[in-house]
Scaffold this active site. Structure first.
Site, PDB file in Angstrom:
ATOM      1  N   PRO A   2      48.373  70.716  26.876  1.00 56.82           N
ATOM      2  CA  PRO A   2      47.956  71.413  28.094  1.00 56.82           C
ATOM      3  C   PRO A   2      46.612  70.878  28.593  1.00 56.82           C
ATOM      4  CG  PRO A   2      48.453  72.976  26.329  1.00 56.82           C
ATOM      5  CD  PRO A   2      48.429  71.607  25.727  1.00 56.82           C
ATOM      6  N   GLU A   3      46.560  70.551  29.871  1.00 53.15           N
ATOM      7  CA  GLU A   3      45.285  70.180  30.484  1.00 53.15           C
ATOM      8  C   GLU A   3      44.861  71.345  31.383  1.00 53.15           C
ATOM      9  OE1 GLU A   3      44.792  66.233  31.947  1.00 53.15           O
ATOM     10  OE2 GLU A   3      46.174  65.374  30.496  1.00 53.15           O
ATOM     11  N   HIS A  93      57.017  79.955  15.245  1.00 51.85           N
ATOM     12  CA  HIS A  93      55.607  79.602  15.400  1.00 51.85           C
ATOM     13  C   HIS A  93      54.812  80.628  16.195  1.00 51.85           C
ATOM     14  CE1 HIS A  93      56.629  75.845  13.509  1.00 51.85           C
ATOM     15  NE2 HIS A  93      57.565  75.634  14.412  1.00 51.85           N
ATOM     16  N   ARG A 112      52.078  73.273  16.412  1.00 52.71           N
ATOM     17  CA  ARG A 112      51.214  72.359  15.643  1.00 52.71           C
ATOM     18  C   ARG A 112      49.909  73.011  15.175  1.00 52.71           C
ATOM     19  NH1 ARG A 112      51.036  66.444  18.060  1.00 52.71           N
ATOM     20  NH2 ARG A 112      49.945  66.203  16.082  1.00 52.71           N
TER      21      ARG A 112
END
Ligand SMILES: [Zn+2]
Length: 284
Positions: A2-3, A93, A112
């Site tokens: 994500p930016e 997750h 992650r």
């Protein structure tokens, strides 16, 4: 990863759903993210308090509570926040789950686990936020993101302008894709030393950067209505990329072949004709 636009789209997606809700309880997976989950702080300062609003600074979401505490979330590489009915099964997750008093749940899913969750307790929140904000770069939509300020920051710097733009301590949230696209739109070679750019080039970089980020946010905004979904995926958008990933293909502006070069360890894409190297652009 994500930016800034993705984080802003997440904020806009959460905004209709969170303010006014009281957090009744928090549940976590027991797995640490980039830092351990601040379980005690969540229980003491977030649970039982009402959410007043959701702000963003750089790539961090600031979920403000009415007791002045702030829940700070960074999405890392793979983090996603979504709102789910309790009947939706929790996924592998899902590392944090906040139960809201409207019966829904705010869930942070992060495969992650490079994301982070921090709590600034009300009594210290103002001081902690000020220190945090000072450590972050200029906001691309903030009043300080001007050609003059960028030129001042770049003064004497010999590093490539692309690396300069991507330095989060200088400018917040402009990653590899948006730096490449900004420099192409502004007609500036990515390897030009940051300190060599003239005022006109900085003005173009400021306006092109804001334009590209705005278009990305607007493109993502079209998925915001689907934000409240069973899978919680805001459906990341595809910005029409003019140069990124287009090596070997003709430049959309002049037809010249787009080049790829590794700069600071990251793939960079540019048109050698539209973005002339410093020596050839001298005097522009
Ligand atoms: Zn070109």
């Amino acid at each position: 990863m994500p930016e800034l636009p993705e984080v802003e789209v997440t904020r806009q997606g959460l905004l209709p759903h969170l303010p006014g809700q009281t957090v009744l309880a928090a549940a976590w997976s027991g797995k640490r993210l980039r830092q351990p989950m601040p379980v005690k702080l969540l229980e003491q300062h977030v649970c039982g308090s009402r959410i007043s609003t959701v702000d963003r600074r750089a790539k961090y979401l600031l979920i403000r509570m009415d007791n002045a505490s702030v829940l700070v979330v960074h999405l890392g590489m793979t983090g996603k926040l979504g709102i789910f009915p309790p009947s939706a099964a929790r996924r592998t997750h899902d590392h944090l789950c906040l139960r809201l008093d409207n019966g829904m749940e705010l869930r942070l899913n992060d495969a992650r686990r490079f994301g982070s969750v921090t709590v600034w307790p009300g009594a210290e929140a103002a001081r902690l936020e000020e220190a945090f904000s000072r450590s972050q770069g200029l906001e691309p939509f903030g009043p300080d993101f001007t050609a003059e300020n960028l030129a001042k920051l770049a003064e004497g710097r010999r590093q490539a302008v692309k690396i300069f733009l991507m330095d989060a301590k200088l400018i917040a949230g402009v990653g590899n894709i948006y730096a490449s696209e900004t420099l192409f739109a502004a007609g500036v070679h990515p390897l030009n030393p940051a300190g060599s750019l003239n005022a006109a080039q900085w003005r173009r970089i400021v306006s092109c950067c804001q334009d590209i980020l705005s278009r990305a946010i607007a493109a993502g905004g079209s998925t915001v209505s689907n934000f409240l979904g069973s899978n919680g995926q805001p459906g990341w958008f595809q910005l029409q990329l003019a140069v990124y990933g287009r090596n070997g293909q003709p430049c959309l502006r002049c037809g010249q072949e787009i080049c790829k070069e590794i700069i600071g360890g990251r793939a960079s894409f540019f048109c050698p004709r539209c973005q002339p190297p410093a020596a050839r652009s001298a005097g522009n």
